[in-house]
Write an enzyme that holds these catalytic residues in place. Sequence first.
Site, PDB file in Angstrom:
ATOM      1  N   HIS A  19       4.557  -6.889  -3.321  1.00  0.00           N
ATOM      2  CA  HIS A  19       3.269  -7.410  -2.716  1.00  0.00           C
ATOM      3  C   HIS A  19       3.439  -8.407  -1.883  1.00  0.00           C
ATOM      4  O   HIS A  19       2.762  -8.653  -0.892  1.00  0.00           O
ATOM      5  CB  HIS A  19       2.311  -7.658  -3.905  1.00  0.00           C
ATOM      6  CG  HIS A  19       1.945  -6.568  -4.762  1.00  0.00           C
ATOM      7  ND1 HIS A  19       2.018  -6.301  -6.164  1.00  0.00           N
ATOM      8  CD2 HIS A  19       1.302  -5.290  -4.350  1.00  0.00           C
ATOM      9  CE1 HIS A  19       1.668  -5.450  -6.433  1.00  0.00           C
ATOM     10  NE2 HIS A  19       1.111  -4.621  -5.593  1.00  0.00           N
ATOM     11  N   LYS A  43     -10.170   3.011 -14.323  1.00  0.00           N
ATOM     12  CA  LYS A  43      -8.877   2.571 -14.911  1.00  0.00           C
ATOM     13  C   LYS A  43      -8.964   1.358 -15.358  1.00  0.00           C
ATOM     14  O   LYS A  43      -9.437   0.222 -14.653  1.00  0.00           O
ATOM     15  CB  LYS A  43      -7.720   2.576 -13.919  1.00  0.00           C
ATOM     16  CG  LYS A  43      -6.483   3.456 -13.926  1.00  0.00           C
ATOM     17  CD  LYS A  43      -5.398   3.145 -12.922  1.00  0.00           C
ATOM     18  CE  LYS A  43      -5.467   2.761 -11.625  1.00  0.00           C
ATOM     19  NZ  LYS A  43      -4.452   2.640 -10.713  1.00  0.00           N
ATOM     20  N   ARG A  92       6.890   1.649   0.995  1.00  0.00           N
ATOM     21  CA  ARG A  92       8.098   1.671   0.237  1.00  0.00           C
ATOM     22  C   ARG A  92       9.044   2.666   0.464  1.00  0.00           C
ATOM     23  O   ARG A  92      10.154   2.309   0.895  1.00  0.00           O
ATOM     24  CB  ARG A  92       7.949   1.323  -1.173  1.00  0.00           C
ATOM     25  CG  ARG A  92       7.208   0.222  -1.640  1.00  0.00           C
ATOM     26  CD  ARG A  92       6.891   0.064  -3.334  1.00  0.00           C
ATOM     27  NE  ARG A  92       5.987   1.311  -3.375  1.00  0.00           N
ATOM     28  CZ  ARG A  92       5.367   1.428  -4.695  1.00  0.00           C
ATOM     29  NH1 ARG A  92       5.421   0.751  -5.727  1.00  0.00           N
ATOM     30  NH2 ARG A  92       4.347   2.272  -4.598  1.00  0.00           N
ATOM     31  N   SER A 130       4.205  -2.101  -9.620  1.00  0.00           N
ATOM     32  CA  SER A 130       3.508  -2.876 -10.975  1.00  0.00           C
ATOM     33  C   SER A 130       3.951  -2.205 -12.082  1.00  0.00           C
ATOM     34  O   SER A 130       4.283  -2.397 -13.259  1.00  0.00           O
ATOM     35  CB  SER A 130       2.157  -2.969 -10.575  1.00  0.00           C
ATOM     36  OG  SER A 130       1.862  -3.851  -9.747  1.00  0.00           O
TER      37      SER A 130
HETATM   38  O1  PNS Z   1      -2.503  -0.938  -5.418  1.00  0.00           O
HETATM   39  P1  PNS Z   1      -3.150   0.461  -5.325  1.00  0.00           P
HETATM   40  O2  PNS Z   1      -3.720   0.864  -7.009  1.00  0.00           O
HETATM   41  O3  PNS Z   1      -2.283   1.475  -4.908  1.00  0.00           O
HETATM   42  O4  PNS Z   1      -4.535   0.228  -4.328  1.00  0.00           O
HETATM   43  C1  PNS Z   1      -5.348   1.280  -4.364  1.00  0.00           C
HETATM   44  C2  PNS Z   1      -6.740   0.760  -3.750  1.00  0.00           C
HETATM   45  C3  PNS Z   1      -7.389  -0.317  -4.626  1.00  0.00           C
HETATM   46  C4  PNS Z   1      -6.375  -0.066  -2.363  1.00  0.00           C
HETATM   47  C5  PNS Z   1      -7.848   1.994  -3.489  1.00  0.00           C
HETATM   48  O5  PNS Z   1      -7.675   2.783  -4.655  1.00  0.00           O
HETATM   49  C6  PNS Z   1      -8.877   1.751  -3.036  1.00  0.00           C
HETATM   50  O6  PNS Z   1      -9.264   1.105  -1.979  1.00  0.00           O
HETATM   51  N1  PNS Z   1      -9.996   1.555  -4.029  1.00  0.00           N
HETATM   52  C7  PNS Z   1     -11.447   1.130  -3.655  1.00  0.00           C
HETATM   53  C8  PNS Z   1     -12.098   2.483  -3.762  1.00  0.00           C
HETATM   54  C9  PNS Z   1     -12.246   2.903  -2.289  1.00  0.00           C
HETATM   55  O7  PNS Z   1     -12.732   2.519  -1.377  1.00  0.00           O
HETATM   56  N2  PNS Z   1     -11.880   4.291  -2.170  1.00  0.00           N
HETATM   57  C10 PNS Z   1     -11.930   4.929  -0.784  1.00  0.00           C
HETATM   58  C11 PNS Z   1     -10.549   5.277  -0.441  1.00  0.00           C
HETATM   59  S1  PNS Z   1      -9.868   6.406  -1.307  1.00  0.00           S
END
Ligand code: PNS
Length: 161
Positions: A19, A43, A92, A130
């Site tokens: 990150h 989660k 990645r 993570s």
């Molecule tokens: O680090 P991650 O878990 O890969 O991040 C995922 C994240 C948090 C960026 C994604 O789940 C997110 O944007 N969640 C907020 C809800 C949202 O906007 N959902 C619409 C897109 S599917």
Amino acid sequence: MTTTKAVIPGSFDPITFGHLDIIERSTDRFDEIHICVLKNSSKAGTFSVDERMALIEESVKGLDNVTVHAFSGLLVDFCDEIGAQTIIRGLRAVSDFEYELRLTSMNKKLNSDVETLYMMTSTNYSFISSSVVKEVAAYKADVSDFVPEHVAKALNEKFKK
Ligand code: PNS
């Protein structure tokens, strides 16, 4: 002159060198970088959102154009709230692609003004996530190559038992 703002969203449970690689490389290219810890209702996570924010704050304290936020809701709504039209994500490996395509396509559908830019994670960090770091920490192995020292300490505390 317009201020350029980018949002780096994620779960950051916890922040890793992967990150930080993306965050540091983004700071030269935008006036403001806004890291956003998205609260996920389905989660629970290993670290609370407050703990994750504190670990991020400590990791970015040398970067003066970076701000850390938490948000409960849609990422595009957070972008709207702070007036940002760019999301930055790290890629990645090919295995990330399908998931990222889904996220980006949905975000584009929800708000077509917001563009997502992808940065390839430096090869040194391309195997770090993570969840893998947590798995290793849970077996009491050394994680100092993957996360900053204060995060390694927090992981050791979490998996002390
Ligand atoms: O680090 P991650 O878990 O890969 O991040 C995922 C994240 C948090 C960026 C994604 O789940 C997110 O944007 N969640 C907020 C809800 C949202 O906007 N959902 C619409 C897109 S599917």
